[in-house]
Design an enzyme around this catalytic site. Structure first.
Site, PDB file in Angstrom:
ATOM      1  N   ASP A  82      22.726  30.191  41.182  1.00 57.09           N
ATOM      2  CA  ASP A  82      23.683  28.917  40.825  1.00 57.09           C
ATOM      3  C   ASP A  82      23.143  27.801  41.247  1.00 57.09           C
ATOM      4  O   ASP A  82      22.357  27.514  42.033  1.00 57.09           O
ATOM      5  CB  ASP A  82      24.931  29.066  41.450  1.00 57.09           C
ATOM      6  CG  ASP A  82      25.943  30.308  40.919  1.00 57.09           C
ATOM      7  OD1 ASP A  82      25.552  30.747  39.683  1.00 57.09           O
ATOM      8  OD2 ASP A  82      27.014  30.627  41.447  1.00 57.09           O
ATOM      9  N   ASP A  84      23.366  25.213  42.939  1.00 53.79           N
ATOM     10  CA  ASP A  84      23.980  24.541  44.183  1.00 53.79           C
ATOM     11  C   ASP A  84      22.991  24.796  45.470  1.00 53.79           C
ATOM     12  O   ASP A  84      22.162  25.533  45.288  1.00 53.79           O
ATOM     13  CB  ASP A  84      25.186  24.559  44.448  1.00 53.79           C
ATOM     14  CG  ASP A  84      25.677  25.948  44.436  1.00 53.79           C
ATOM     15  OD1 ASP A  84      24.872  27.124  44.587  1.00 53.79           O
ATOM     16  OD2 ASP A  84      27.123  26.623  44.436  1.00 53.79           O
ATOM     17  N   GLU A  86      23.704  26.930  48.098  1.00 56.00           N
ATOM     18  CA  GLU A  86      23.840  28.318  48.109  1.00 56.00           C
ATOM     19  C   GLU A  86      23.065  29.087  47.194  1.00 56.00           C
ATOM     20  O   GLU A  86      22.470  29.886  47.642  1.00 56.00           O
ATOM     21  CB  GLU A  86      25.451  28.867  47.867  1.00 56.00           C
ATOM     22  CG  GLU A  86      25.877  30.170  48.445  1.00 56.00           C
ATOM     23  CD  GLU A  86      25.909  30.219  50.038  1.00 56.00           C
ATOM     24  OE1 GLU A  86      25.634  31.209  50.731  1.00 56.00           O
ATOM     25  OE2 GLU A  86      26.143  28.962  50.551  1.00 56.00           O
ATOM     26  N   TYR A 299      29.620  24.372  35.106  1.00 54.67           N
ATOM     27  CA  TYR A 299      29.709  24.754  36.653  1.00 54.67           C
ATOM     28  C   TYR A 299      30.750  24.395  37.610  1.00 54.67           C
ATOM     29  O   TYR A 299      30.991  22.982  37.373  1.00 54.67           O
ATOM     30  CB  TYR A 299      28.395  24.596  37.507  1.00 54.67           C
ATOM     31  CG  TYR A 299      28.140  25.532  38.832  1.00 54.67           C
ATOM     32  CD1 TYR A 299      28.337  26.834  38.842  1.00 54.67           C
ATOM     33  CD2 TYR A 299      27.768  24.693  39.938  1.00 54.67           C
ATOM     34  CE1 TYR A 299      28.217  27.357  39.939  1.00 54.67           C
ATOM     35  CE2 TYR A 299      27.850  25.453  41.229  1.00 54.67           C
ATOM     36  CZ  TYR A 299      28.032  26.974  41.000  1.00 54.67           C
ATOM     37  OH  TYR A 299      27.784  27.369  42.378  1.00 54.67           O
ATOM     38  N   HIS A 344      25.268  17.735  39.808  1.00 53.31           N
ATOM     39  CA  HIS A 344      25.480  18.182  38.489  1.00 53.31           C
ATOM     40  C   HIS A 344      26.839  17.594  37.764  1.00 53.31           C
ATOM     41  O   HIS A 344      27.650  16.913  38.699  1.00 53.31           O
ATOM     42  CB  HIS A 344      25.186  19.574  37.868  1.00 53.31           C
ATOM     43  CG  HIS A 344      25.800  20.644  39.151  1.00 53.31           C
ATOM     44  ND1 HIS A 344      24.977  21.231  39.991  1.00 53.31           N
ATOM     45  CD2 HIS A 344      26.884  20.853  39.599  1.00 53.31           C
ATOM     46  CE1 HIS A 344      25.383  21.643  40.929  1.00 53.31           C
ATOM     47  NE2 HIS A 344      26.784  21.537  40.782  1.00 53.31           N
TER      48      HIS A 344
END
Length: 691
Positions: A82, A84, A86, A299, A344
């Site tokens: 993903d 980000d 994480e 997202y 984003h």
């Protein structure tokens, strides 16, 4: 074997992305993190500058083995976790586990799971962003230091199973502070005077404003009598008529926080449920035919309201084709908030053409409701402002001024699609007024004084708490839902009528933290720490230095708490009834959702019961027991007979004492969008909803 291996987090994405990329690509899922700090120990080497000790997560061995085998056969491996912090950390851990050079162009990110977005992302792969990895790693290590040092102290001194964390402790403090405000609140009396007026045959309403051109507050009945005494007769002269045109701008597209808040207001969704459904919409829904599985939204973890130019063009084309050019707006964007990553876009549909109506057949009811909310907000954000005509009429009687206000929507603009909700669930009503001219006379049919008392601040709903945490700079988009879930699971707070109330356990734990670890529950300290951790992401600070500075003061506090914190015995309170299984006394115990009844002879007798809250209504089925408030396994409130299982009467709606005037059957209070409505369970009798 395929030439290229792509590793994503979720299996739900894998097939879709593989279909978009073609035969040369094989897409596999890591199922989230493959490495983490060990659960059984701290996993952070305090003596060696907080060096983390990562191990393969239990159960992930077979997954990692499969990925290693596939990686050896592939010409190149792309890490597509993903977009980000994480996700970047997951990609970094995978790179280490699979011996991939993190400085090579192995990382691909995409904000939406659509064919064009996926293909474009593979045209511009990049190296792993070490600043993003360090920012995530710093948060993980800091949370580990806090949790694994404080939690064992709480287990020993207060109760087993407790935990402490940076964000969750502040959230509990905010809830308890509000409860203390409510307890300390002293209501103050105030009065209003409302009038029903008549202009020829047209009726309208007005409210007391002031005297001799100045606003006046009415604090007592004496103040009201003074005003009434001053007025002469029922005729009022129209002194002034103010008319103006007002423009109302559309709301910006959703961020994670604003989506959680609006879904709570309009759909009654918990934050956890909102994020679960949003994840499903992002990862993809099978649209059937050639389209197959497609991501319907971008997202869902973002703090930005920014939209891509292509998304704006897409929305504006839809608006023009559907409503006409006059409904097109400029689509303004908010300035970047302090502390926002702006990594984003805002949360939006991947295509404006997939309107909610066309998606209804492929979505579940709740998926559709959330998708419609996101789609409506996105489309409306690119529409023209609404134009309202507002009017204020100033009416005088011996210097006593009443005012009547009204508005009319002149041009709906964005309101044709969507209007943002509010925390009080009050619907705005347009109130039209007759035509007025200065100097004309109107008559007061009724003048009604009303006594009121100021109300304490409201308890936090999930939406209000998320908004407060965001405004204070506590936590980040990905942490709100898990934080709210954690403080409830630990039994620190409970939900009562969808509002947070602190438990006795929560108050005890907070008192200990306040005395021995004041910085952990300090709002300003926590915000500054969040800002410092964000600066790691920007490359402005070294994460080791931030942790060192924190631990310098934290370590002595841990030592002091271990030595000086007194053991607190949470005594069981006698319930005044005996256990029907063994005859011993029943006591009140503290559990995950608050207090419950348990046998004092535990563990020999394990009899437990919920605390039944009677509502003074006789069971309509057996006519012997009383109706009591209960909780389902999912903690949802319902009503049933106290004689269960001998009597199986249940109702999701709250029964009331009086019978139906039409058929004398049971009346219940049913929650409606407009308020609470009393309805009969047997016939068609209904009363007007009360807000």
């Amino acid at each position: 074997m395929a030439d290229y291996l792509v590793i994503v987090e979720s299996p739900a994405k894998a097939k879709t992305i593989e279909r978009y990329l073609g035969k040369k690509y094989k897409v596999k899922a890591s199922l989230g993190h493959v490495r983490d700090l060990p659960k059984s120990q701290m996993g952070v080497d305090v003596e060696n500058d907080f060096d983390p000790k990562y191990i393969t997560i239990r159960g992930k061995g077979p997954v990692l083995k499969e990925l290693k085998t596939a990686a050896k056969k592939a010409k190149k491996v792309y890490l597509a976790a993903d977009p980000d912090r994480e996700g970047e950390a997951i990609a970094w851990h995978l790179a280490h586990s699979l011996n991939i050079d993190e400085d090579s162009d192995c990382r691909v990110v995409f904000n939406e799971i659509t064919k064009d977005a996926i293909k474009d992302s593979f045209k511009q792969p990049r190296s792993i962003n070490s600043n993003l990895v360090d920012a995530q790693q710093a948060r993980r290590i800091l949370d580990r230091l806090v949790g694994y040092n404080i939690s064992p102290i709480l287990w020993k001194k207060v109760k087993k199973g407790l935990s402490a964390g940076r964000v969750q402790s502040v959230a509990v403090k905010i809830i308890i502070d509000r409860e203390n405000e409510i307890k300390a609140f002293q209501p103050e009396e105030y009065w209003t005077i409302e009038g029903n007026f008549l202009k020829e045959k047209e009726k309208f309403e007005g409210s007391f404003y002031g005297v001799d051109g100045k606003k006046k507050e009415l604090k007592s009945e004496e103040d009201v009598k003074e005003i009434q005494k001053r007025m002469n007769g029922d005729e009022f002269k129209v002194d002034k008529v103010n008319k103006r045109e007002r423009r109302r701008n559309p709301s910006l597209p959703f961020t994670t926080s604003s989506l959680q808040q609006e879904a709570a207001r309009k759909l009654n969704f918990r934050a956890k449920k909102t994020m679960m459904l949003a994840q499903q919409l992002y990862e993809g829904i099978d649209l059937g035919g050639k389209q197959g599985t497609t991501g319907l939204i971008t997202y869902m973890r973002t703090d930005s309201t920014r939209l891509s130019e292509s998304a704006k063009t897409d929305a504006k084309q839809y608006v023009e084709d559907t409503f006409g050019k006059e409904f097109l707006g400029k689509g303004k964007e908010a300035k970047k908030k302090e502390g926002a990553q702006d990594a984003h876009e805002a949360i939006r549909p991947t295509s404006a053409g997939r309107d909610p109506k066309s998606m209804k057949s492929v979505l579940s009811r709740d998926q559709h409701r959330l998708y419609k909310l996101i789609w409506d907000r996105f489309i409306s954000s690119q529409m023209a402002p609404a134009v309202l005509d507002t009017m204020t009429v100033h009416m005088l009687n011996e210097g006593v001024e009443f005012r009547a206000t009204g508005s009319e929507v002149k041009f709906k603009g964005f309101m044709k699609v969507y209007v943002e909700g509010n925390d009080d669930n009050k619907k705005e009503k347009d109130k039209l007024l007759p035509h007025f001219e200065e100097g004309m006379i109107v008559k007061a049919e009724e003048i009604n004084p009303n006594q009121h008392f100021t109300q304490p601040p409201p308890r936090y709903t999930e939406a209000r708490l998320v908004k407060t945490l965001e405004e204070l700079g506590i936590g980040r988009p990905s942490t709100y839902a898990p934080t709210l879930d954690t403080i409830q699971r630990r039994g620190y707070v409970a939900l009562d009528n969808k509002r947070f109330i602190p438990t006795e356990l929560g108050e005890i734990v907070l008192e200990q933290l306040k005395e021995y670890f004041p910085e952990i529950i300090d709002v300003d300290f926590t915000k500054e720490m969040e800002d410092d951790l964000d600066s790691v992401e920007e490359g402005d600070q070294n994460w080791h230095a931030i942790i060192r500075e924190f631990y310098k003061d934290f370590e002595p506090r841990v030592t002091k708490a271990e030595k000086e914190m007194e053991e607190i015995e949470i005594k069981d309170e006698p319930a005044g009834i005996d256990c029907e299984k063994c005859g011993h006394e029943m006591v009140y115990k503290m559990g995950r959702y608050g207090k419950f009844l348990a046998c004092s002879n535990f563990p020999e007798c394990r009899n437990t019961k919920p605390i039944l809250k009677k509502i003074d209504v006789t069971c309509p089925k057996c006519e012997k027991g009383e109706v009591v408030e209960r909780k389902s396994k999912k903690n949802r409130k319902f009503f049933g007979c106290e004689r269960y299982p001998d009597c199986d009467f249940i109702s999701w709606d709250k029964p009331i004492t009086r019978p139906c005037p039409k058929c004398e059957s049971l009346l219940v209070e049913k929650k409606q969008k407009k308020g609470t409505q009393v309805q009969c369970t047997n016939c068609d009798y209904k009363e007007e909803p009360q807000s």
